[in-house]
Design a protein around this motif. Structure first.
Motif, PDB file in Angstrom:
ATOM      1  N   THR A  18       7.306  -0.243  -4.197  1.00  0.00           N
ATOM      2  CA  THR A  18       6.872  -1.477  -3.531  1.00  0.00           C
ATOM      3  C   THR A  18       6.698  -1.278  -2.031  1.00  0.00           C
ATOM      4  N   THR A  19       7.332  -0.282  -1.481  1.00  0.00           N
ATOM      5  CA  THR A  19       7.267  -0.041  -0.046  1.00  0.00           C
ATOM      6  C   THR A  19       5.916   0.516   0.390  1.00  0.00           C
ATOM      7  N   TYR A  20       5.268   1.280  -0.489  1.00  0.00           N
ATOM      8  CA  TYR A  20       4.081   2.022  -0.074  1.00  0.00           C
ATOM      9  C   TYR A  20       2.844   1.711  -0.908  1.00  0.00           C
ATOM     10  N   TYR A  21       2.647   0.453  -1.301  1.00  0.00           N
ATOM     11  CA  TYR A  21       1.460   0.101  -2.084  1.00  0.00           C
ATOM     12  C   TYR A  21       0.179   0.563  -1.390  1.00  0.00           C
ATOM     13  N   ASP A  22       0.110   0.337  -0.095  1.00  0.00           N
ATOM     14  CA  ASP A  22      -1.129   0.638   0.628  1.00  0.00           C
ATOM     15  C   ASP A  22      -1.470   2.128   0.590  1.00  0.00           C
ATOM     16  N   ARG A  23      -0.492   2.992   0.453  1.00  0.00           N
ATOM     17  CA  ARG A  23      -0.737   4.430   0.388  1.00  0.00           C
ATOM     18  C   ARG A  23      -0.997   4.911  -1.037  1.00  0.00           C
ATOM     19  N   GLN A  24      -0.473   4.176  -2.018  1.00  0.00           N
ATOM     20  CA  GLN A  24      -0.545   4.631  -3.406  1.00  0.00           C
ATOM     21  C   GLN A  24      -1.751   4.095  -4.171  1.00  0.00           C
ATOM     22  N   ARG A  69      -0.040 -10.039  -1.572  1.00  0.00           N
ATOM     23  CA  ARG A  69       0.920  -8.954  -1.819  1.00  0.00           C
ATOM     24  C   ARG A  69       2.282  -9.491  -2.238  1.00  0.00           C
ATOM     25  N   GLU A  70       2.722 -10.570  -1.619  1.00  0.00           N
ATOM     26  CA  GLU A  70       4.056 -11.108  -1.925  1.00  0.00           C
ATOM     27  C   GLU A  70       4.141 -11.736  -3.315  1.00  0.00           C
ATOM     28  N   ASP A  71       2.996 -12.006  -3.956  1.00  0.00           N
ATOM     29  CA  ASP A  71       3.004 -12.560  -5.311  1.00  0.00           C
ATOM     30  C   ASP A  71       3.219 -11.491  -6.383  1.00  0.00           C
ATOM     31  N   LEU A  72       3.086 -10.236  -5.999  1.00  0.00           N
ATOM     32  CA  LEU A  72       3.236  -9.142  -6.954  1.00  0.00           C
ATOM     33  C   LEU A  72       4.701  -8.747  -7.084  1.00  0.00           C
TER      34      LEU A  72
END
Length: 110
Positions: A18-24, A69-72
């Motif tokens: 959850t910390t690195y969604y933008d990278r993954q 993002r916070e809804d996921l």
């Protein structure tokens, strides 16, 4: 997600941090998105705004979805799929074993 995924397909996934969604998250990649109200198999398209994800379906009958993002709750990357063309009744024990392994892994991560 027809025609690429059809009803009855099984997907094998890996949990994203959850910390690195933008990278993954990779544009065009297929993921399982888990919210409080739904579990969706969709293609990641883009970040239209910093904290929003644009998701697309391969089936043009469905509209694009934008999530905050916070809804996921979780995002799972689809690594492989088992198509319904397989006669899964002969693999029930293997499927049961995989489910048990997944439960153990989920408990150990908690």
């Amino acid at each position: 997600m027809e025609p690429n995924f059809i009803k009855g397909d099984l997907v094998i996934c890996s949990l994203l941090s959850t910390t690195y969604y933008d990278r993954q998250l990779k544009i065009g990649g297929v993921y399982v998105f888990v919210t409080k109200n739904a579990i969706l198999l969709k293609r990641f398209d883009s970040w239209p705004l910093r904290h929003q994800l644009l998701l697309k379906s391969d089936n043009t009958a469905y509209q694009d979805i934008i999530f905050k993002r916070e809804d996921l709750q979780e995002i799972w990357k689809v690594e492989a799929r088992l198509t319904e063309d397989l006669d899964l009744k002969f693999h029930n024990q293997e499927i049961t074993n995989l489910k048990k392994i997944m439960e153990i892994m989920n408990k150990s991560e908690a």
